[in-house]
Write a protein that holds these residues in place. Structure first.
Motif, PDB file in Angstrom:
ATOM      1  N   PHE A  14      42.031 -48.593  58.281  1.00 14.98           N
ATOM      2  CA  PHE A  14      41.899 -49.730  57.358  1.00 14.98           C
ATOM      3  C   PHE A  14      42.628 -49.441  56.041  1.00 14.98           C
ATOM      4  CE2 PHE A  14      37.747 -51.330  59.513  1.00 14.98           C
ATOM      5  CZ  PHE A  14      38.489 -51.680  60.630  1.00 14.98           C
ATOM      6  N   ASP A  38      39.720 -58.941  64.039  1.00  7.11           N
ATOM      7  CA  ASP A  38      39.534 -57.693  64.782  1.00  7.11           C
ATOM      8  C   ASP A  38      40.517 -57.655  65.951  1.00  7.11           C
ATOM      9  OD1 ASP A  38      36.891 -55.562  65.030  1.00  7.11           O
ATOM     10  OD2 ASP A  38      38.286 -55.690  66.718  1.00  7.11           O
ATOM     11  N   ILE A  39      41.131 -56.492  66.156  1.00  8.74           N
ATOM     12  CA  ILE A  39      42.152 -56.345  67.194  1.00  8.74           C
ATOM     13  C   ILE A  39      41.536 -56.409  68.593  1.00  8.74           C
ATOM     14  CG2 ILE A  39      42.118 -53.810  67.443  1.00  8.74           C
ATOM     15  CD1 ILE A  39      45.215 -53.963  67.188  1.00  8.74           C
ATOM     16  N   ASN A  96      28.118 -51.417  60.908  1.00 10.29           N
ATOM     17  CA  ASN A  96      27.780 -50.304  61.792  1.00 10.29           C
ATOM     18  C   ASN A  96      27.711 -49.012  60.996  1.00 10.29           C
ATOM     19  OD1 ASN A  96      27.537 -51.641  64.290  1.00 10.29           O
ATOM     20  ND2 ASN A  96      29.756 -51.715  64.523  1.00 10.29           N
ATOM     21  N   GLY A 102      28.156 -46.990  67.108  1.00 12.96           N
ATOM     22  CA  GLY A 102      29.537 -47.092  67.590  1.00 12.96           C
ATOM     23  C   GLY A 102      30.557 -47.220  66.483  1.00 12.96           C
ATOM     24  N   THR A 104      33.575 -46.608  64.381  1.00 18.07           N
ATOM     25  CA  THR A 104      34.817 -45.895  64.691  1.00 18.07           C
ATOM     26  C   THR A 104      35.743 -45.770  63.494  1.00 18.07           C
ATOM     27  OG1 THR A 104      35.834 -47.952  65.446  1.00 18.07           O
ATOM     28  CG2 THR A 104      34.802 -46.548  67.128  1.00 18.07           C
ATOM     29  N   VAL A 105      35.547 -46.606  62.488  1.00 18.54           N
ATOM     30  CA  VAL A 105      36.427 -46.578  61.322  1.00 18.54           C
ATOM     31  C   VAL A 105      35.561 -46.306  60.092  1.00 18.54           C
ATOM     32  CG1 VAL A 105      38.149 -47.800  59.949  1.00 18.54           C
ATOM     33  CG2 VAL A 105      38.020 -48.211  62.425  1.00 18.54           C
ATOM     34  N   HIS A 109      33.149 -51.724  56.413  1.00 17.34           N
ATOM     35  CA  HIS A 109      33.650 -53.029  56.845  1.00 17.34           C
ATOM     36  C   HIS A 109      32.478 -53.844  57.349  1.00 17.34           C
ATOM     37  CE1 HIS A 109      33.973 -50.062  60.083  1.00 17.34           C
ATOM     38  NE2 HIS A 109      33.595 -51.028  60.901  1.00 17.34           N
ATOM     39  N   HIS A 111      31.521 -56.885  59.836  1.00 19.65           N
ATOM     40  CA  HIS A 111      31.968 -57.731  60.939  1.00 19.65           C
ATOM     41  C   HIS A 111      31.396 -59.141  60.744  1.00 19.65           C
ATOM     42  CE1 HIS A 111      33.046 -54.364  63.840  1.00 19.65           C
ATOM     43  NE2 HIS A 111      32.284 -53.710  62.984  1.00 19.65           N
TER      44      HIS A 111
HETATM   45  P1  AMP Z   1      33.244 -50.239  63.869  1.00 21.78           P
HETATM   46  O1  AMP Z   1      32.948 -50.018  65.324  1.00 21.78           O
HETATM   47  O2  AMP Z   1      32.132 -50.911  63.144  1.00 21.78           O
HETATM   48  O3  AMP Z   1      33.747 -48.997  63.181  1.00 21.78           O
HETATM   49  O4  AMP Z   1      34.413 -51.322  63.844  1.00 21.78           O
HETATM   50  C1  AMP Z   1      35.763 -51.019  63.762  1.00 21.78           C
HETATM   51  C2  AMP Z   1      36.484 -52.216  64.287  1.00 21.78           C
HETATM   52  O5  AMP Z   1      37.847 -52.109  63.901  1.00 21.78           O
HETATM   53  C3  AMP Z   1      36.455 -52.371  65.819  1.00 21.78           C
HETATM   54  O6  AMP Z   1      35.828 -53.598  66.146  1.00 21.78           O
HETATM   55  C4  AMP Z   1      37.936 -52.340  66.193  1.00 21.78           C
HETATM   56  O7  AMP Z   1      38.242 -53.225  67.246  1.00 21.78           O
HETATM   57  C5  AMP Z   1      38.609 -52.740  64.892  1.00 21.78           C
HETATM   58  N1  AMP Z   1      39.972 -52.289  64.726  1.00 21.78           N
HETATM   59  C6  AMP Z   1      40.464 -51.044  64.946  1.00 21.78           C
HETATM   60  N2  AMP Z   1      41.779 -51.003  64.662  1.00 21.78           N
HETATM   61  C7  AMP Z   1      42.119 -52.249  64.234  1.00 21.78           C
HETATM   62  C8  AMP Z   1      43.336 -52.841  63.789  1.00 21.78           C
HETATM   63  N3  AMP Z   1      44.475 -52.158  63.718  1.00 21.78           N
HETATM   64  N4  AMP Z   1      43.319 -54.148  63.432  1.00 21.78           N
HETATM   65  C9  AMP Z   1      42.176 -54.850  63.498  1.00 21.78           C
HETATM   66  N5  AMP Z   1      40.995 -54.360  63.906  1.00 21.78           N
HETATM   67  C10 AMP Z   1      40.972 -53.061  64.271  1.00 21.78           C
END
Ligand code: AMP
Length: 125
Positions: A14, A38-39, A96, A102, A104-105, A109, A111
């Protein structure tokens, strides 16, 4: 007592989106927040709202200093949801935190999920 919270990675995905190093499908931006699709959407409309700059990594890193920013982020998300036409049908706002959620970033953020009836708030994998 100080809690151990992982350091912010300035090269997280991000942060790179904010620096336009990788593309994003932006639906909203102002001086403080950027929102993009979201991708890998989990609902017909799935948008992420993120603060600019070196943000908290996630709820695990929140302190009282983040209260005002988090309030503005929440209100901004509701405004974006309205602009995306989600208000009538309803929508969900999600933060999250950590492995069981779950996450991941590690740049906070919110959602925004909507556009169809959503499933239960949580189900175990
Ligand atoms: P979280 O699981 O809460 O960490 O959400 C991270 C979100 O970022 C996931 O829903 C991914 O699909 C989304 N994501 C990851 N890379 C990208 C990207 N390049 N552009 C848009 N969304 C992304």
């Amino acid at each position: 007592m100080e809690r151990a919270v992982a350091a912010y990675d300035p090269d997280n995905i991000f942060a790179r989106i904010l620096r336009d190093e990788i593309p994003s499908d932006r639906v909203y931006e102002d001086d403080e927040f950027v929102a993009f699709r979201d991708i890998a959407p989990s609902a017909p409309t799935h948008v992420l709202v993120i603060p600019r700059g070196e943000a908290p990594t996630g709820p695990q890193a929140f302190t009282t200093e983040d209260e005002a920013m988090l309030g503005r982020m929440t209100v901004t998300a509701t405004r974006i949801a309205r602009e995306l036409g989600l208000e009538e049908g309803g929508y969900r706002l999600v933060l999250n935190n950590g492995a069981d959620a779950g996450q991941t970033v590690f740049h906070v953020h919110m959602h925004i999920l909507g556009g169809a009836p959503l499933g239960p708030v949580a189900s175990t994998a």
